[in-house]
Design an enzyme around this catalytic site. Sequence first.
Site: not given
Length: 554
Positions: A217, A285
């Site tokens: 993330d 990401e």
Amino acid sequence: MSVLDAIDSRTVSADMPGDQDWWRGAVIYQIYPRSFQDSNGDGIGDLKGVTSRLDYIAGLGVDAIWLSPFFTSPMADFGYDVSDYEDVDPMFGTLADFDEMLREAHTRGLRVIIDLVISHTSDQHAWFRQSRSSRDNQKADWYVWAEPNPDGTPPNNWLSIFGGPAWEWDSVRCQYYLHNFLASQPDLNFHNPDVQDAVLEAARFWLDRGVDGFRLDTVNFYFHDRHLRDNPPLPAGATLTGVETSNPYAFQLHLHDKTQPENLGFLERLRELLDAYPGATSVGEIGADRAVIKTTAAYTEAGKRIHMAYSFDLLSTARSAAYIRDTIEGMENGIGSGWPSWALSNHDVVRVATRWGEGLQQDRFAPLSLALVTSLRGTPCIYQGEELGLTEADVPFDKLQDPYGIRFWPRFKGRDGCRTPMPWTGDDARAGFTTGDPWLPVAPEHRERPVSTQAGDPASVLARTGAFLKWRKDQPALKTGAIRFLDSPAETLVFLRELEGETVLCAFNLADEAATIRLPGMTPLSLEAPGFTGQSAGETLHLNGLDAYFGRVG
């Protein structure tokens, strides 16, 4: 779980078919556990629910699943605010439930990737509780603390993606702490080697249990500028991909609050850990980055850092064939030895069936978009419900759960519309997701497209998706081959995938109207991809609206 069980789980993973590069061109199916399947009637999906649906997932023809967070959390941001990296939140089950799910997935040939959220923690994490307790405790420097300006204002102009300043005042330490997201999500200080060691140990905990890798993330948010310099304004005419334009975060050029050069060294440490577990992979990401191609190339440099990364370029509202081609070619020209990952939907953006396909016939658009994203060079991720052609749900304000949407309503409605429960059946308002009251309402239009109905219809989006993905498994060029675009009429995309002397032509018509495409000097032989009716006549392709063609060349 005993040590023996852990070894058994790891062995199943290591002995699965494929080599250590299995991830190149693999199809990853993203599961948002809260909304996938509830097993106990509390209205929230859980790990046992995932286990109960593994046959369905394996039947799609995907290679791996990516689980959004299930760690212990106060759920201010629905699991992206972790309070314990080494346990399962009770609402999702137990570690034993996770271990069972992992074993069952491996038994079906499915790899398991889990979210690793380490740029920040919850303010309920024991690390932060200790850090905020004083300025001289052992973890005092584990988070980003700063003195106020002389007038009491925050130390610089950095903004939170979720609205307002990226600094929160703490009355115990009488300092500000950094939070790029919610105030209850304080940022870890990666300049501290002890922090790096701690998060790597958390990763090791799950690798020892047998996971096949991590989705990282906000991988470019780990480090901040040590000098806390102000960000300059975004240049006139520029835009920031992946951020709602009504959000003041989109007004800055984020030079200093993310994507710092020190991150490269940490990613090399992470890769060293991953390489100790054969077959383990990572997908990062890259969020709201000012130079996404350059960052992706650096982060995914072959053998050095993470294995692959995705950005929000194909998760934006732009949908023209020219934009898609420019995006892919730009990445190909700049990524060097790296490897991209592509997605058209996920848990953070409006579903592609609405974002790109609004006004189009979903039974034609949805299979086409899935075939497109799984034909590009890179590793595709598809999001639960894409295989059903689900559109974005309209969640009324009084039902919203997402703090992001609540903050920026009504221009931006947040992320709840793509997170509503998976419709397994259409016979009641709960759609087979739960026997209780679902945490978000099931969209009425989703109950018209449930798994139970589509599974028995060979013309359905679900059936066509499954047939195509199984066909794709036998096309090596579509998984790891090079990509080269050919010129074609507006709203069509034509490219070649080339591998070891094999060349596959891929042609897509993104418009409702039929298209004719000339291919001078090329007479492809149809590969008869299931679900698509495009035809070749010599050097000419004929595609119906929202149709595709695949053929072998040479």
